[in-house]
Scaffold this active site. Structure first.
Site, PDB file in Angstrom:
ATOM      1  N   TYR A   1      24.921  31.754  51.111  1.00 44.70           N
ATOM      2  CA  TYR A   1      25.331  30.225  50.815  1.00 44.70           C
ATOM      3  C   TYR A   1      26.465  30.057  50.307  1.00 44.70           C
ATOM      4  CZ  TYR A   1      24.847  30.532  45.725  1.00 44.70           C
ATOM      5  OH  TYR A   1      24.995  30.999  44.435  1.00 44.70           O
TER       6      TYR A   1
ATOM      7  N   LYS B   1      27.881  36.415  48.403  1.00 50.22           N
ATOM      8  CA  LYS B   1      27.274  35.161  47.846  1.00 50.22           C
ATOM      9  C   LYS B   1      26.125  35.049  48.613  1.00 50.22           C
ATOM     10  CE  LYS B   1      28.552  30.579  46.426  1.00 50.22           C
ATOM     11  NZ  LYS B   1      28.109  30.538  45.090  1.00 50.22           N
TER      12      LYS B   1
ATOM     13  N   GLU C   1      31.349  38.578  34.911  1.00 49.25           N
ATOM     14  CA  GLU C   1      31.490  37.087  34.974  1.00 49.25           C
ATOM     15  C   GLU C   1      30.221  36.527  34.466  1.00 49.25           C
ATOM     16  OE1 GLU C   1      31.053  36.295  39.237  1.00 49.25           O
ATOM     17  OE2 GLU C   1      29.439  37.891  39.542  1.00 49.25           O
TER      18      GLU C   1
HETATM   19  C1  LIG Z   1      28.257  34.616  40.509  1.00 49.85           C
HETATM   20  C2  LIG Z   1      29.154  33.583  40.449  1.00 49.85           C
HETATM   21  N1  LIG Z   1      30.218  33.902  39.935  1.00 49.85           N
HETATM   22  C3  LIG Z   1      31.338  33.014  40.372  1.00 49.85           C
HETATM   23  C4  LIG Z   1      31.020  31.670  40.988  1.00 49.85           C
HETATM   24  C5  LIG Z   1      32.254  30.748  40.968  1.00 49.85           C
HETATM   25  O1  LIG Z   1      32.724  30.835  42.285  1.00 49.85           O
HETATM   26  P1  LIG Z   1      33.258  29.364  42.809  1.00 49.85           P
HETATM   27  O2  LIG Z   1      34.441  28.975  42.046  1.00 49.85           O
HETATM   28  O3  LIG Z   1      33.428  29.621  44.557  1.00 49.85           O
HETATM   29  O4  LIG Z   1      32.260  28.144  42.732  1.00 49.85           O
HETATM   30  C6  LIG Z   1      29.849  31.308  41.094  1.00 49.85           C
HETATM   31  C7  LIG Z   1      29.531  30.198  41.943  1.00 49.85           C
HETATM   32  O5  LIG Z   1      28.302  29.489  42.163  1.00 49.85           O
HETATM   33  C8  LIG Z   1      28.683  32.384  41.123  1.00 49.85           C
HETATM   34  O6  LIG Z   1      27.425  32.092  41.468  1.00 49.85           O
END
Ligand SMILES: Cc1ncc(COP(=O)(O)O)c(C=O)c1O
Length: 283
Positions: A32, A145, A177
């Site tokens: 997604y 993702k 993270e």
């Molecule tokens: C696990 C995880 N890390 C980092 C991010 C940040 O990613 P982005 O800046 O592309 O939204 C997300 C965003 O949903 C995430 O689910």
């Protein structure tokens, strides 16, 4: 009336029905993206759609649209729903087939996209948020993702129960993270953030932030940092599609820095906003 995209067509939400044996529903077998909409326009759409392609390729799902066609489809959904500020969510699953672990032969991916209206989190961007520390119990392909978000959900639920916005995860004392954001610290004016490898999702907002650092001459270290470094940081901030550059003012019950968003975080927030305005117009 609410409209969504179902297998490439705009339909009423209630007309979109997914089979009970869809592999997304049963296995979380899909991928997604969430893309931010400002002034009716998608921010960093190309980067999100490129990452979608990479996620799809890494688990062997074939997206039946060229990237440009998919972007046009999303634009038409956003226009149809008249969304000015919000998000568009899109997911592809491996499709529906009798429940068996091996990939089904010939199943067509199921594609769903919908929009949601939401403003920028102005108050929190000003005040900052609180976080807790939690062990990272997720799998070893966090760069994909994937719809499999149970580890992330468990982490964020713990944060919510502690009255915090986000859980900062670590593996053996090394910070990875957040549950749905990337984490960076600032020490002595240098931004330090986990390298883009299999332990984190390489956030699009993280990349925008790093690009800003390069442009603005803010020193960056993309390297693993420890929980001890997190706890001794001058500033801590999160990045993500819906939160942009979000200051952390309290972590695990202890004040970060002076307890107010720091100067580097503020600068990055300001420049992030400039990037949004360059692509999507004045906020
Ligand atoms: C696990 C995880 N890390 C980092 C991010 C940040 O990613 P982005 O800046 O592309 O939204 C997300 C965003 O949903 C995430 O689910």
């Amino acid at each position: 009336m609410e409209y969504v995209m179902f297998n490439g067509e705009i339909v009423e939400r209630k007309a979109a029905a997914v089979d009970i044996e869809d592999r997304g529903y049963q296995f979380g077998d899909g991928i997604y993206e969430v893309i931010r909409i400002y002034n009716g326009l998608m921010f960093t759409a190309e980067e999100h759609l490129q990452r979608l392609d990479e996620s799809a390729a890494s688990i062997g799902i074939e997206i039946p649209y060229a990237r440009e066609d998919l972007q046009i489809k999303l634009e038409s959904l956003i226009a149809h729903n008249g969304v000015r500020f919000g998000t568009v969510y899109l997911q592809f699953t491996r499709g529906n087939a009798p429940r068996k672990h091996p990939f089904p032969v010939g199943a067509a991916p199921t594609f769903v996209a919908y929009t949601r209206e939401a403003g920028r989190p102005e108050e929190k961007l000003q005040s900052g948020v609180k976080t807790i520390l939690i062990e990272d119990i997720r799998w070893l392909r966090c760069d994909i993702k994937s719809l499999n978000l149970l580890g992330n959900l468990l982490a964020n639920q713990k944060a919510a129960e502690a009255g915090c916005d986000e859980a900062i995860q670590h593996r053996d004392g090394k910070v990875t993270e957040g549950s749905h954001s990337n984490v960076s610290i600032v020490k002595g004016g240098t931004v330090i953030t986990h390298p883009a490898n299999n332990y984190i999702l390489n956030g699009i907002s993280r990349r925008v932030m790093l690009e800003i650092c390069r442009k603005e001459g803010i020193p960056v270290e993309e390297r693993v940092f420890s929980v001890a470094e997190l706890e001794a940081a001058d500033e801590v901030f999160l990045t993500g599609t819906t939160i942009e550059v979000m200051p952390v003012i309290e972590h695990d019950g202890r004040t970060v820095g002076n307890g107010v968003p720091g100067a580097v975080t503020r600068k990055l927030q300001q420049e992030f906003r400039t990037e949004i305005e360059k692509q999507c117009g004045a906020l």
